[in-house]
Scaffold this motif. Structure first.
Motif, PDB file in Angstrom:
ATOM      1  N   ALA A  86      -6.751   1.704   0.030  1.00  7.60           N
ATOM      2  CA  ALA A  86      -7.407   2.022   1.124  1.00  7.60           C
ATOM      3  C   ALA A  86      -6.917   1.165   2.463  1.00  7.60           C
ATOM      4  CB  ALA A  86      -8.916   1.285   1.080  1.00  7.60           C
ATOM      5  N   PHE A  87      -7.251   1.655   3.692  1.00  5.35           N
ATOM      6  CA  PHE A  87      -6.809   0.893   4.812  1.00  5.35           C
ATOM      7  C   PHE A  87      -8.038  -0.022   5.119  1.00  5.35           C
ATOM      8  CE2 PHE A  87      -4.671   5.160   4.959  1.00  5.35           C
ATOM      9  CZ  PHE A  87      -3.386   4.754   5.009  1.00  5.35           C
ATOM     10  N   THR A  88      -7.694  -1.188   5.254  1.00  4.11           N
ATOM     11  CA  THR A  88      -8.969  -2.344   5.460  1.00  4.11           C
ATOM     12  C   THR A  88      -9.127  -2.739   6.936  1.00  4.11           C
ATOM     13  OG1 THR A  88      -7.058  -3.970   5.088  1.00  4.11           O
ATOM     14  CG2 THR A  88      -8.563  -3.533   2.995  1.00  4.11           C
ATOM     15  N   THR A 120      -7.289   8.321   9.164  1.00  2.59           N
ATOM     16  CA  THR A 120      -7.114   7.697   8.050  1.00  2.59           C
ATOM     17  C   THR A 120      -8.066   8.347   6.831  1.00  2.59           C
ATOM     18  OG1 THR A 120      -8.205   5.865   8.240  1.00  2.59           O
ATOM     19  CG2 THR A 120      -6.061   5.745   8.496  1.00  2.59           C
ATOM     20  N   ASP A 154      -9.352   7.056   3.016  1.00  2.00           N
ATOM     21  CA  ASP A 154      -9.028   6.073   1.723  1.00  2.00           C
ATOM     22  C   ASP A 154      -8.832   7.116   0.499  1.00  2.00           C
ATOM     23  OD1 ASP A 154      -8.915   4.070   3.640  1.00  2.00           O
ATOM     24  OD2 ASP A 154     -10.977   3.474   3.049  1.00  2.00           O
ATOM     25  N   GLY A 181      -4.040  -2.979   4.624  1.00  5.92           N
ATOM     26  CA  GLY A 181      -4.462  -2.154   3.483  1.00  5.92           C
ATOM     27  C   GLY A 181      -4.494  -2.949   2.210  1.00  5.92           C
ATOM     28  N   PRO A 187      -4.086   6.803  -0.412  1.00 13.19           N
ATOM     29  CA  PRO A 187      -4.687   7.052   1.171  1.00 13.19           C
ATOM     30  C   PRO A 187      -3.706   7.734   1.849  1.00 13.19           C
ATOM     31  CG  PRO A 187      -3.988   4.822   0.522  1.00 13.19           C
ATOM     32  CD  PRO A 187      -3.957   5.564  -0.699  1.00 13.19           C
ATOM     33  N   ARG A 205      -5.058  -0.323  -4.965  1.00 14.29           N
ATOM     34  CA  ARG A 205      -5.922  -0.406  -6.078  1.00 14.29           C
ATOM     35  C   ARG A 205      -5.420   0.523  -7.362  1.00 14.29           C
ATOM     36  NH1 ARG A 205     -11.164   1.083  -2.317  1.00 14.29           N
ATOM     37  NH2 ARG A 205     -10.130   3.126  -1.911  1.00 14.29           N
ATOM     38  N   LEU A 233       0.945  -1.044  -0.100  1.00  9.02           N
ATOM     39  CA  LEU A 233      -0.143   0.062  -0.020  1.00  9.02           C
ATOM     40  C   LEU A 233       0.903   1.240  -0.026  1.00  9.02           C
ATOM     41  CD1 LEU A 233      -2.616   1.202   0.365  1.00  9.02           C
ATOM     42  CD2 LEU A 233      -2.423   1.278   2.797  1.00  9.02           C
ATOM     43  N   ALA A 292       0.852   4.981   0.563  1.00  5.88           N
ATOM     44  CA  ALA A 292       0.029   5.980   1.296  1.00  5.88           C
ATOM     45  C   ALA A 292       0.927   7.256   1.881  1.00  5.88           C
ATOM     46  CB  ALA A 292      -0.629   5.321   2.475  1.00  5.88           C
ATOM     47  N   TRP A 301      -2.086  -1.383  10.793  1.00  6.12           N
ATOM     48  CA  TRP A 301      -3.045  -1.239   9.742  1.00  6.12           C
ATOM     49  C   TRP A 301      -2.604  -2.484   8.804  1.00  6.12           C
ATOM     50  CZ3 TRP A 301       1.274   1.284   9.104  1.00  6.12           C
ATOM     51  CH2 TRP A 301       2.086   1.425   7.960  1.00  6.12           C
ATOM     52  N   ARG A 323      -5.037  14.531  -0.981  1.00  7.59           N
ATOM     53  CA  ARG A 323      -6.146  13.725  -1.729  1.00  7.59           C
ATOM     54  C   ARG A 323      -6.266  13.625  -3.410  1.00  7.59           C
ATOM     55  NH1 ARG A 323     -11.433  15.520   0.234  1.00  7.59           N
ATOM     56  NH2 ARG A 323     -12.247  13.677  -0.929  1.00  7.59           N
TER      57      ARG A 323
END
Length: 148
Positions: A117-119, A110, A112, A144, A69, A147, A23, A25, A142, A64
């Motif tokens: 995304a942070f799952t 957080t 997303d 994540g 994220p 995508r 991820l 971020a 976390w 953003r």
């Protein structure tokens, strides 16, 4: 007279990639002016607090737009129930954060993005009794997923 208050505040962010889940971020941190959130605060400190809130909001808007994220931690020096809390939350609501841990003075959140995304996020606190400071430390663990 700012009574020793630093008038310059910085919002720092770095784009990192996690080795475990790949991820990518943003990790963001900042520190707001002290003693400006209550009814007792003078106009100069209120102005500084508003500038701090606006600077964080502007930074979140820029981050953003990248689609990655965001994980943020800040020493906002904002207590629940104050005028600053209302303005801070109004600004944050525009960015759709999920807050982790209790809210008040320190905040961890957080947001997303379209690239990930942070799952799951687990929030822990290291209490002041274990640190050489007047604030606890927030620790976020976390999982994540990236995508395209």
């Amino acid at each position: 007279n700012f009574r020793g208050s630093m008038t310059r505040r910085y919002v720092r962010a770095v784009l990192l990639e996690s080795k475990s889940d790949k991820l990518t971020a943003w990790f963001l941190t900042t520190h707001f002016v002290v003693g400006a959130d209550g009814d007792h605060a003078d106009q100069l400190h209120r102005t500084l607090m508003r500038q701090n809130i606006e600077a964080l909001g502007a930074t979140l808007s820029v981050l953003r737009k990248t689609g990655y994220p965001i994980m943020g931690e800040l020493d906002a020096n904002i207590h629940k129930g104050t005028w600053a809390y209302a303005e801070f939350m109004q600004m944050m609501d525009r960015h759709g954060p999920t807050f982790h841990g209790h809210e008040g003075v320190e905040y961890a959140f957080t947001i997303d993005g379209k690239h990930g995304a942070f799952t799951s996020v687990k929030a822990d606190i290291i209490p002041t009794s274990e640190l050489n400071t007047d604030h606890e430390a927030r620790v976020l663990t976390w999982e994540g997923h990236a995508r395209n």
